[in-house]
Scaffold this active site. Structure first.
Site, PDB file in Angstrom:
ATOM      1  CD  GLN A  18      58.442 -21.467  36.008  1.00 51.69           C
ATOM      2  OE1 GLN A  18      58.769 -20.492  36.253  1.00 51.69           O
ATOM      3  NE2 GLN A  18      57.620 -22.345  36.806  1.00 51.69           N
ATOM      4  CE  LYS A  54      64.680 -25.403  37.210  1.00 51.75           C
ATOM      5  NZ  LYS A  54      63.784 -26.229  36.009  1.00 51.75           N
ATOM      6  N   GLY A  87      57.858 -27.323  39.983  1.00 52.42           N
ATOM      7  CA  GLY A  87      57.813 -28.488  40.750  1.00 52.42           C
ATOM      8  C   GLY A  87      59.126 -29.225  40.911  1.00 52.42           C
ATOM      9  CG  HIS A  88      62.373 -27.400  42.012  1.00 57.51           C
ATOM     10  ND1 HIS A  88      63.378 -26.464  42.456  1.00 57.51           N
ATOM     11  CD2 HIS A  88      62.172 -27.145  40.644  1.00 57.51           C
ATOM     12  CE1 HIS A  88      63.516 -25.813  41.409  1.00 57.51           C
ATOM     13  NE2 HIS A  88      62.962 -26.097  40.382  1.00 57.51           N
ATOM     14  CG  ASP A 134      59.373 -30.209  33.983  1.00 57.20           C
ATOM     15  OD1 ASP A 134      59.142 -29.811  35.404  1.00 57.20           O
ATOM     16  OD2 ASP A 134      58.586 -30.212  33.108  1.00 57.20           O
TER      17      ASP A 134
HETATM   18  P1  IMP Z   1      52.204 -21.095  33.734  1.00 57.21           P
HETATM   19  O1  IMP Z   1      53.477 -20.932  34.296  1.00 57.21           O
HETATM   20  O2  IMP Z   1      51.224 -21.837  34.678  1.00 57.21           O
HETATM   21  O3  IMP Z   1      51.482 -19.818  33.390  1.00 57.21           O
HETATM   22  O4  IMP Z   1      52.185 -21.930  32.423  1.00 57.21           O
HETATM   23  C1  IMP Z   1      53.127 -21.457  31.189  1.00 57.21           C
HETATM   24  C2  IMP Z   1      53.633 -22.606  30.634  1.00 57.21           C
HETATM   25  O5  IMP Z   1      54.616 -22.938  31.179  1.00 57.21           O
HETATM   26  C3  IMP Z   1      52.979 -24.039  30.412  1.00 57.21           C
HETATM   27  O6  IMP Z   1      53.377 -24.657  29.074  1.00 57.21           O
HETATM   28  C4  IMP Z   1      53.227 -24.779  31.549  1.00 57.21           C
HETATM   29  O7  IMP Z   1      53.211 -26.197  31.260  1.00 57.21           O
HETATM   30  C5  IMP Z   1      54.772 -24.388  31.625  1.00 57.21           C
HETATM   31  N1  IMP Z   1      55.448 -24.761  32.939  1.00 57.21           N
HETATM   32  C6  IMP Z   1      55.194 -23.699  34.115  1.00 57.21           C
HETATM   33  N2  IMP Z   1      55.815 -24.357  35.030  1.00 57.21           N
HETATM   34  C7  IMP Z   1      56.522 -25.259  34.750  1.00 57.21           C
HETATM   35  C8  IMP Z   1      57.530 -25.980  35.234  1.00 57.21           C
HETATM   36  O8  IMP Z   1      57.976 -25.901  36.509  1.00 57.21           O
HETATM   37  N3  IMP Z   1      58.090 -27.022  34.434  1.00 57.21           N
HETATM   38  C9  IMP Z   1      57.578 -27.284  33.161  1.00 57.21           C
HETATM   39  N4  IMP Z   1      56.797 -26.505  32.556  1.00 57.21           N
HETATM   40  C10 IMP Z   1      56.229 -25.428  33.317  1.00 57.21           C
END
Ligand code: IMP
Length: 433
Positions: free
Chosen positions: A223, A16, A40-41, A13
């Site tokens: 991420q 990017k 989520g972009h 977040d």
């Molecule tokens: P998962 O990717 O759904 O397995 O989640 C694993 C961890 O990564 C959790 O803490 C999510 O909140 C975090 N996470 C996954 N995708 C994002 C993203 O795009 N931005 C911020 N945190 C993320």
């Protein structure tokens, strides 16, 4: 023109999406290399807001190829929904999007497994996005996953039935009563496969061929580094390689074709989900940042945890990624503050350290050591060059640059494409030339 990787230097977040969207006009292709629709972009173009979860933000630039690489896990229903939304907004998705035939497929039972796993007694929940990302990567690593090439093949049903049987056996062994209608999923996925088939190809070959022809590729991380499966705050991480190395394994483009690596970091820091967060501010000041920065997850809507710029963390992520340049986003969110804390070291077990500990216990035990810099208390909105920034803001940026040892090549002070300053003479400017 160079081939560049743009990725998050913190916990995701970092902004990017906006940066990739902005830079993408200079590239022939933008490729995603890991993650899935957990990312989520958010991109604003004029009054239109786009939240892209799976499709690279390059799709918003006519003529730019958007590539979903082999390192990504794809939920076909989520993909097609996102495609329809973009098509409704006038984007020519079908001619711009290419999907790797080696990417793995997410099925509805991956979400079911994740829900059961996160909710079970005695488990410390990771706070995932509940999209089935982790269980899909588990199947990939366990060598029983289904790839896009298999999904669109005549053999799909056989492979699917073997995977379904595997899941049913595990459910029976653990006396899980949750019902999954495997036959219904099969027919649904056959329909989805028909829609995906024309877009799938060997994207590794496609990208390498483009590079051989002198075209340029922007690799878009999802991420952030601290959520990387190896280098993040394990186990509170995502299940893929979000670091720069992941760009090569996740697209099939070799490391010697990469010309530069750009880290994106907020002027402060946020995290969604559970896990260690050394510089977190749980007071009113953190709440103020959340409000000013509208810090709510773009996928799940969850409030993001907020804190202060963390120098040891940034030095660590700069090292594992090899950042050539850093882009600082959301500087304007700090506009109202009287003073700004910056975490410059960690105190762990009565020792002051400046590196990132690996053990979960030590990460959780970190007490941040702060230095306080004067705020500027004036709006930076509309400022278009760094020299026009208030002197305290310039000092703040210089401080980050000196402490992290990475040049700040760009600063963003608003959500619009136009609200981004590139530092003249910076390495970033040269890489984008
Ligand atoms: P998962 O990717 O759904 O397995 O989640 C694993 C961890 O990564 C959790 O803490 C999510 O909140 C975090 N996470 C996954 N995708 C994002 C993203 O795009 N931005 C911020 N945190 C993320």
């Amino acid at each position: 023109m160079s081939n560049l990787i743009v990725l998050g230097a913190q916990w995701g977040d970092e902004g990017k999406g906006k940066i990739v969207d902005l830079f993408s006009e200079k590239f022939d292709a933008v490729a995603r290399y890991q993650g899935g629709h957990n990312a989520g972009h958010t991109v604003f173009i004029g009054s239109q807001k786009f939240v892209l979860k799976l499709i690279p933000s390059g799709i918003l630039r006519p003529g730019v190829l958007a590539v979903i690489g082999n390192g990504v896990v794809i939920d076909p229903a989520a993909l097609l929904e996102e495609m329809s939304g973009l098509e409704a907004a006038g984007v020519d998705v079908k001619s711009q999007l290419k999907i790797s035939n080696r990417a793995h497929v997410i099925f509805p039972f991956h979400r079911t497994i994740e829900k059961i796993s996160e909710g079970r007694e005695n488990r410390i929940p990771i706070g995932t996005t509940s999209r089935g990302i982790g269980p899909a990567y588990e199947d990939k690593i366990a060598r029983r996953g289904i790839r896009v090439a298999d999904l669109v093949d005549i053999e799909f049903e056989g492979l699917y039935r073997a995977l379904a049987e595997d899941k049913q056996l595990i459910a029976n062994a653990f006396q899980i009563s949750e019902r999954v209608n495997f036959d219904e999923i099969l027919s649904q996925y056959k329909r989805l496969a028909d829609q995906m088939r024309p877009l799938t190809c060997d994207t590794s070959h496609l990208l390498n061929q483009m590079i051989r022809e002198g075209k340029s590729v922007l690799f878009e991380g999802a991420q952030g580094t601290m959520l990387d499966i190896d280098f993040g705050t394990y186990p509170f991480v995502t299940s893929s390689s979000a670091t720069a190395g992941g760009a090569c394994t996740g697209t099939g483009v070799p490391p010697n074709k990469i010309d530069g690596i750009i880290g994106v970091s907020k002027a402060y820091i946020t995290r969604v989900g559970a896990g260690p967060f050394p510089s977190e501010d749980q007071t009113e000041a953190g709440e103020k940042i959340r409000r000013a920065g509208n810090e709510y997850g773009s996928v799940t809507g969850r409030p993001r945890r907020c804190g202060w710029f963390d120098v040891p963390l940034l030095r660590y992520t700069a090292e594992v990624n090899g950042f050539d340049s850093l882009i600082i986003t959301k500087l304007d969110v700090l506009d109202d503050l009287k003073e700004i804390p910056v975490c410059v070291a960690y105190e762990v077990d009565d020792k002051v350290i400046t590196y990132m500990p690996a053990s979960t216990r030590r990460m959780e035990a970190i007490k941040p050591v702060f230095e306080y810099l004067p705020g500027w208390r004036t709006s930076t909105q509309g400022v278009t060059s760094l020299t026009q920034l208030p002197s305290a803001a310039q000092r703040y940026l210089r401080f980050l640059e000196e402490k992290t040892g990475v040049e700040i090549g760009s600063v963003s002070n608003g959500p619009e494409r136009s609200e981004t300053m590139i530092v003249p003479g910076s390495k970033l400017e040269k890489l984008l030339d």
